[in-house]
Design an enzyme around this catalytic site. Structure first.
Site, PDB file in Angstrom:
ATOM      1  N   ASP A 204       0.837  -1.209   0.000  1.00  0.00           N
ATOM      2  CA  ASP A 204       0.000   0.000   0.000  1.00  0.00           C
ATOM      3  C   ASP A 204       0.870   1.256   0.000  1.00  0.00           C
ATOM      4  O   ASP A 204       1.994   1.239   0.498  1.00  0.00           O
ATOM      5  CB  ASP A 204      -0.896  -0.030   1.244  1.00  0.00           C
ATOM      6  CG  ASP A 204      -1.885   1.114   1.264  1.00  0.00           C
ATOM      7  OD1 ASP A 204      -2.639   1.245   0.279  1.00  0.00           O
ATOM      8  OD2 ASP A 204      -1.898   1.869   2.245  1.00  0.00           O
TER       9      ASP A 204
ATOM     10  N   GLU B 159       1.732  -0.321  -5.023  1.00  0.00           N
ATOM     11  CA  GLU B 159       0.696   0.629  -5.428  1.00  0.00           C
ATOM     12  C   GLU B 159       1.367   1.936  -5.837  1.00  0.00           C
ATOM     13  O   GLU B 159       1.860   2.685  -4.987  1.00  0.00           O
ATOM     14  CB  GLU B 159      -0.287   0.901  -4.281  1.00  0.00           C
ATOM     15  CG  GLU B 159      -1.375   1.890  -4.701  1.00  0.00           C
ATOM     16  CD  GLU B 159      -2.073   2.600  -3.542  1.00  0.00           C
ATOM     17  OE1 GLU B 159      -3.059   3.292  -3.812  1.00  0.00           O
ATOM     18  OE2 GLU B 159      -1.630   2.461  -2.387  1.00  0.00           O
TER      19      GLU B 159
ATOM     20  N   ASP C 259     -10.196   1.931  -4.897  1.00  0.00           N
ATOM     21  CA  ASP C 259      -9.850   3.350  -4.843  1.00  0.00           C
ATOM     22  C   ASP C 259     -10.411   4.160  -6.011  1.00  0.00           C
ATOM     23  O   ASP C 259     -10.156   5.354  -6.108  1.00  0.00           O
ATOM     24  CB  ASP C 259      -8.327   3.516  -4.814  1.00  0.00           C
ATOM     25  CG  ASP C 259      -7.725   3.142  -3.471  1.00  0.00           C
ATOM     26  OD1 ASP C 259      -8.374   3.403  -2.436  1.00  0.00           O
ATOM     27  OD2 ASP C 259      -6.612   2.578  -3.441  1.00  0.00           O
TER      28      ASP C 259
END
Length: 593
Positions: free
Chosen positions: A311, A340, A407
């Site tokens: 992340d 990410e 997201d």
């Protein structure tokens, strides 16, 4: 003469030097128009280099040669500028340069896990997939079809995933990527309170381990989401700092600006996006670093862990990622590391940090072309090729190609709920270079705007035999899994017609064993009218085996004989695609029912 020496660059590392599938690729950077010709001189060969890619600032010359990695390789570049010849080597530009030396014994190629390019991922947001066990629900659990809010919970759990395993198997996916499952005060669980404990509202450690083994038994791998950047304020070490202040042995685990530490607006510590609930870890502190790295060992012991998704990965110190790669690959060389990053992932994809990134650049290209209609077929293909060429081939082949995620708004919603446009984008997603990732419910045609609306409860009522979106996804998964070319082939643009709104590309897989190559052709009509495409077939012998059998459209079942013809004539209805595979592959299973 050779005026811009400063532009000349070759490094003996990725991406200037890359080893993939038995071949060494070497590239040299120069100023555009500076040199007339470039050769590579190596092992008594003199091979002309091709101009490939580049921009206004730099031109890039590339060459490939076989290398057995048994003997050392020394090489120089020979440059011709006007009538002047020079050599470029390890000591720069000279009339006689010292060669670059590649030592076979020391050379470590950048290898990514071999299974990823053959995989179809499925992303599960744990709280919203299925509630299978009421006994572990939070007291304030919402109705399954309630409107998602920032903080509400729907009770999705391990038992729910187990109940829906037949759906995953039937769909044909081969890996599940779970958003965070560790104990946390939030519904998204990106702020872990206990990194070694499955959130009790999701299940127990033992239940989760059993689930991942069951998935493994069905040929489905597990990828877990790890947050190495920040924690919850209720995580033990941070709680200790709140209680003991400067006397806490954990005070160097975070970036504390002042004591006492209170959780408040504009907190007295560094926090992700300055959210007080997510204090940022100091991974340069040895104790913190060791604790976080040890989590990989901890979960690998428990779970058949095939990969880690990192992340907010661009916000973590690259030295930590280097240490993580050594730790992960030391445990299992085939364990996958995907970061990410929403833009270009090159800084992290040089072989010392990650294997892959979530390919948001791919999503952006699809969004502009299919959903928004803002780019032309040529601009779309140029962008796909540009992203592809910005990484070495083995990295491009293991990109995580997505249209939607936890997201982003759902892609179908961004298409104005136009299922034809969504299907066209999904067709490209399943036939372009990289591994496709389905966001839960995307295969059912679920809607959803920006976060948190994109995290609705899975609409299981849509998982019916008459759901045409679901049937289409099943077909795409099957087609991809049947074709070596679609999994592993190199891309080649065949056609873009901006006036007609059409395009075509091929994926070509060269069999290293020499048992014939395999090609797949993809044709897209983005326009609102039927179009006839005249697709020039690759002239080299890449399609030799394909030609004799002809091609079958795996979406419509229509067969095309090729023979010796150079051009394939193909008519597509509006907003339709064709995925053409060698006839022997398409077989019965792709005939439309």
């Amino acid at each position: 003469g050779f005026t811009t020496r400063s532009a000349l660059l070759h490094l003996t590392q990725v991406p200037h030097l890359n080893f993939d599938r038995g071949r060494l690729s070497l590239s040299l950077r120069a100023r555009p128009g500076d040199v007339r010709q470039v050769w590579l001189r190596a092992a008594s060969q003199r091979i002309p280099m091709m101009l490939s890619g580049g921009d206004d600032l730099y031109a890039r010359y590339v060459v490939q040669l076989p290398w057995n990695r048994k003997s050392d390789l020394s090489y120089v570049f020979e440059l011709l500028d006007g009538a002047t010849r020079r050599e470029f080597g390890a000591d720069g530009l000279k009339s006689k340069a010292r060669p670059f030396l590649l030592r076979a014994a020391e050379f470590k190629p950048f290898e990514v896990p071999s299974w990823v390019e053959r995989t179809v991922f499925y992303q599960i947001f744990p709280d919203r997939f299925e509630n299978g066990d009421r006994s572990n629900d939070p007291s304030d659990v919402q109705a399954w079809n309630a409107k998602p809010q920032w903080f509400n919970r729907f009770g999705g759990d391990v038992a729910g995933v187990r109940r829906r395993l037949p759906h995953l198997v039937d769909l044909g996916v081969s890996s599940v990527y779970f958003n965070p499952v560790f104990q946390s005060p939030s519904n998204h669980r990106y702020d872990a309170e206990d990194f070694k404990k499955i959130d009790p509202q999701f299940g127990t450690n033992a239940e989760f381990v059993a689930l991942t083994r069951e998935l493994q038994g069905k040929g489905i791998r597990t990828v877990l989401d790890f947050v190495f950047n920040h924690t919850a304020t209720t995580f033990g070490p941070f709680q200790d700092i709140r209680d003991k202040g400067q006397a806490s042995p954990f005070k160097d685990w975070y970036f504390i600006k002042s004591f006492p530490v209170k959780v408040q607006e504009n907190p007295p510590y560094a926090a992700w996006f300055n959210f007080p609930s997510m204090p940022k870890l100091n991974l340069r502190n040895p104790a913190t670093r060791d604790y976080m790295l040890d989590l990989v060992d901890f979960w690998k012991r428990e779970v058949p862990l095939s990969g880690l998704r990192l992340d907010v990965a661009n916000e973590v110190d690259p030295d930590f990622w280097r240490a993580l790669r050594r730790r992960v690959k030391g445990l299992d060389g085939e364990m996958w590391i995907v970061g990410e990053v929403w833009g270009d992932g090159s800084p992290w994809l040089g072989g010392d940090q990650w294997d892959s990134v979530m390919n948001y650049q791919f999503r952006d290209a699809c969004l502009r072309f299919f959903a928004e209609g803002k780019t032309s077929p040529k601009q779309f293909l140029d962008r796909l090729m540009q992203v592809h060429n910005s990484y070495v081939p083995q990295v491009s082949r293991n990109m995580m190609n997505l249209l939607s995620s936890h997201d982003t708004p759902r892609f179908l919603t961004l298409c104005g709920n136009n299922t034809d446009l969504h299907r066209l984008a999904a067709t490209v997603q399943f036939t372009w270079v990289g591994a496709p990732s389905i966001y839960y419910g995307e295969e059912l045609g679920m809607q959803g705007g920006g976060d948190p609306d994109n995290r609705r409860g899975m609409e299981w009522n849509l998982a019916a035999p008459d759901n045409s979106m679901l049937s289409f996804y099943k077909r795409l998964v099957k087609v991809r899994r049947a074709s070596r070319a679609l999994q592993s082939g190199a891309p080649r643009v065949l056609l873009s017609d901006d006036r007609a709104g059409t395009l075509a590309y091929a994926r070509i897989w060269k069999n290293e064993a020499g048992a014939g190559d395999e090609a797949a052709l993809v044709a897209i009509n983005r326009s609102d009218a039927p179009r006839t495409l005249l697709i020039p077939l690759p002239a080299d012998n890449t399609m030799r085996t394909t030609r004799t059998a002809g091609l079958t459209d795996a979406l419509s079942g229509q067969h095309y004989a090729l023979g010796s013809q150079r051009i394939l004539r193909l008519t597509l209805p509006p907003l339709r695609a064709a995925v053409l595979l060698p006839a022997q592959l398409s077989g019965q299973e792709f005939k439309q029912g």
